[in-house]
Design a protein around this motif. Structure first.
Motif, PDB file in Angstrom:
ATOM      1  N   THR A  34       0.782  -1.234   0.116  1.00 32.63           N
ATOM      2  CA  THR A  34       0.044  -0.006   0.099  1.00 32.63           C
ATOM      3  C   THR A  34       0.822   1.291   0.012  1.00 32.63           C
ATOM      4  O   THR A  34       0.613   2.162  -0.703  1.00 32.63           O
ATOM      5  N   ASP A  61      -5.465  -2.382  -6.755  1.00 32.48           N
ATOM      6  CA  ASP A  61      -4.843  -3.065  -5.707  1.00 32.48           C
ATOM      7  C   ASP A  61      -5.623  -4.498  -5.878  1.00 32.48           C
ATOM      8  O   ASP A  61      -6.710  -4.507  -6.144  1.00 32.48           O
ATOM      9  N   GLY A  85      -6.819  -7.679   1.902  1.00 35.78           N
ATOM     10  CA  GLY A  85      -6.279  -6.161   2.087  1.00 35.78           C
ATOM     11  C   GLY A  85      -6.498  -5.750   3.631  1.00 35.78           C
ATOM     12  O   GLY A  85      -5.770  -4.764   4.218  1.00 35.78           O
TER      13      GLY A  85
HETATM   14 MG    MG Z   1      -3.057  -4.651   0.286  1.00 31.99          MG
END
Ligand code: MG
Ligand code: ADP
Length: 665
Positions: A288, A382, A535
């Motif tokens: 990230t 992502d 995530g």
């Molecule tokens: Mg991630």
């Protein structure tokens, strides 16, 4: 010629074929069997008790049909094999009764009960199988039998005499390939294994050749001068200085691989070539922040960034995180979700159109048709493997030559990555943030749950948090642990602690509220479905307990485990299952995503692993990236040669293939 022109193919079958993705004669011909069955007739005289047999004969006695409750039925009859009479029973094929005639040829396939001289059949055919026969098995849909698919295919084969062959003749000759039409005939009606293998290799080669050609083409497109991207402010020195300030403002130091990835990205963004980079890094490796820095560089050079996440929970989390990080640097960060109110959406659309936002974070709401961007310079996806190709294409189709960055936690072996992502550059993040400890992973049966509760209690008493995962929210029939049930159980067992519940059926506001409470440690135990799989980052959580663990795939388990071990605290992953499968064992042996993916590869084949491109150009009809990797490497070399020597990029034969993908990248 069209499908409806084929003898015996009516409107109803057409609809069913459409369901299988078959719209044209070509589609039909290239609808290959997904496996083959070798049918070898047996001599019943030497067959053993319960042996699986294939026996041909003639109908000796007409069948009798017995019906049971619930639409079940059993049909019994006898056949004469030439030297003996044998009884046959078959279930739920009563509809075949009218096909029987005394003396008619028949083949039964089933299990031989020697003691009772009875075959319990799983299949019957009204023809003889005298010698070993190879039959293709087609996947189909209800209302369309596998046999009729083959009948249509063979009907079509009667008329087709020309089919475009994409293998340059130079290579067809070099490898002594059979011609395409013969290969297709054999694929559907093989006479023997050797011939079938030859045909398969021929067709696989062609499919992979086309795939590598596409990848090469995408890469060439990207490198072309006229596709050069937007003009940026490239005062590199100043940008580097600013980036340095930003990195210094972080509460941690970047790892070596994070630094390298950041350097790669800065070079890409500030170069004339469009960036098309993939950041591969295991769960928790810190992707990230690298994405955030990319946004910052993009901002410094004068453009807006769009950051896409696959779930609302994750998009929210990134939004909170980014707003925090960037507030001191004066960036305007906004979030756009499917659930954003109409009024807020309109407000954000306006701002996007006027270029008043620096970083927009969101789900696929970001790529809806009505969203217009003024000065978009960078798009990040992502958990990229969660997005279909079409969704990505959509963003790019917004007509802007933007830089693109993908982030994915599905690490795949390097050799594969280099080939299938041939049109992308790759940065690997392998080093984990310092101080991280290996997550202790264990399998426990349902009976051993007390131990697990003790561990949870111990961690809670130390101020840490716990995830409890179950596959289902609720379930009526089966006796499985589910989210609702576990919620009750844990509330009782841990009355001093706050237990929260999270799943896809909650409203978005409720989800937000729960995640928010959990990240603030106001919820200590979170009972959830796999909505937290990707995530989600709450570094104070140290235990994840996965109930019914054998119901999850290996990669999924690894992703779930990645919810803990996100700080220097020792973390635990407990897999609850009464049976120990190979997958669960692998989990206890390694925490390394690359190794896990190798194992997943072995256990499941490449299908799931490469989910990444599956929805688009990676959906192969016959080739398989893993099993046919050697062929893939060969085609890679041969495509390069063909582009050089035969200029196939400009050959009209390949026009269709290439124009269909030119919008993709
Ligand atoms: Mg991630
Ligand atoms: P992922 O690669 O799975 O997306 P994240 O980017 O969510 O991982 O990072 C996981 C956690 O590690 C976050 O809490 C993040 O702030 C933290 N982190 C990232 N990089 C570092 C680092 N270099 N040192 C310490 N912690 C880090």
């Amino acid at each position: 010629m069209e499908l409806l022109d084929l003898k015996g193919l009516g409107k109803k079958s057409l609809l069913n074929l459409n369901k299988l993705g078959i719209y044209t004669i070509d589609d039909l011909l290239m609808y290959y069997p997904y496996r083959y069955e070798v049918l070898k007739p047996n001599d019943l005289n030497t067959a053993l008790q319960d042996e699986k047999v294939i026996v041909s004969g003639t109908v000796e006695i007409m069948p009798t049909l017995i019906r049971f409750r619930g639409n079940m039925n059993k049909m019994t009859f006898r056949i004469f094999t030439g030297d003996m009479i044998v009884k046959v029973a078959i279930y739920n094929r009563g509809f075949l009764k009218h096909n029987f005639e005394i003396g008619k040829d028949v083949t039964v396939i089933g299990k031989y009960d020697l003691k009772n001289n009875l075959i319990v059949a799983s299949d019957i055919r009204f023809s003889r199988i005298e010698e070993t026969k190879i039959e293709g098995v087609y996947s189909t849909t209800s209302g369309l039998s596998k046999k009729s698919i083959l009948i249509y295919i063979n009907e079509a084969l009667k008329y087709v005499d020309n089919i475009i062959d994409y293998i340059p003749s130079y290579f067809s000759e070099k490898y002594k390939f059979m011609d395409k039409l013969s290969a297709i005939k054999i694929i559907h009606n093989p006479n023997n294994i050797d011939e079938l293998k030859q045909a398969q290799i021929r067709l696989k080669y062609e499919e992979l050749f086309i795939f590598m050609l596409k990848i090469n083409f995408l890469k060439m497109q990207r490198e072309k001068k006229e596709n050069a991207k937007i003009i940026r402010n490239v005062n590199k020195e100043w940008i580097l200085k600013k980036v340095d300030e930003f990195i210094k403002s972080l509460p941690f130091e970047l790892t070596k691989d994070q630094k390298t990835a950041v350097d790669d990205i800065i070079n890409d963004i500030l170069s004339e070539k469009r960036m098309n980079r993939m950041i591969q890094g295991d769960v928790g490796s810190g992707k990230t922040i690298v994405g955030a820095i990319a946004c910052f560089v993009n901002y410094l050079s004068g453009y807006m960034s769009a950051f896409m996440a696959p779930t609302e929970i994750l998009a929210r989390q990134h939004y909170d995180n980014f707003s925090n990080m960037f507030s001191k640097f004066g960036l305007n960060v906004e979030v756009l979700l499917g659930s954003t109110s109409k009024k807020d959406k309109k407000d954000i659309y306006d701002k996007l159109k006027n270029g008043e936002i620096d970083i927009i974070i969101g789900t696929h709401a970001l790529i809806q048709d009505n969203v217009e961007y003024k000065n978009l310079g960078l798009v990040i996806t992502d958990e990229q493997h969660r997005f279909g190709v079409n969704q990505r294409a959509n963003l790019k189709n917004k007509g802007i030559m933007v830089d693109v960055l993908y982030m994915s936690a599905t690490p795949i072996p390097r050799t594969y990555a280099l080939t299938i992502y041939g049109d992308m550059d790759i940065s690997n993040i392998k080093t984990r943030p310092s101080g991280r400890r290996e997550i202790i992973t264990d399998i426990r049966s349902n009976k051993e749950i007390t131990d697990v509760l003790k561990l949870i209690k111990h961690e809670l008493d130390n101020g840490h948090q716990t995830y409890i995962i179950a596959p289902l929210i609720d379930n009526e029939e089966e006796e499985l642990n589910n989210v609702n049930l576990l919620y009750k159980k844990f509330q009782m067992a841990f009355d001093k602690y706050k237990v929260g519940i999270l799943h896809g059926k909650l409203s978005n506001d409720e989800k937000d509220e729960v995640m928010n409470q959990f990240s603030l440690n106001k919820i200590n135990i979170l009972i959830s479905t796999t909505v937290v799989e990707v995530g989600v980052d709450v570094s104070n959580a140290t235990v994840i307990v996965i109930f019914e663990a054998n119901r999850f795939g290996l990669s999924q388990l690894h992703q779930l485990r990645g919810r803990v071990g996100r700080s220097e605290l020792q973390s635990y992953c407990i897999l609850i299952s009464d049976e120990v499968s190979k997958r669960l064992e692998v989990m206890t042996k390694t925490c390394d995503g690359f190794k896990i993916s190798e194992e997943d590869f072995k256990l499941r084949g490449s299908g799931d692993l490469f989910g990444i491109r599956q929805s688009g150009d990676m959906k192969f009809k016959i080739a398989d990236i893993k099993n046919d990797f050697k062929i893939l490497l060969q085609t890679k070399e041969d495509v390069n040669y063909s582009i050089d020597k035969f200029d196939i990029i400009n050959d009209y034969k390949y026009e269709n293939i290439l124009s269909s993908i030119s919008q993709l990248d």
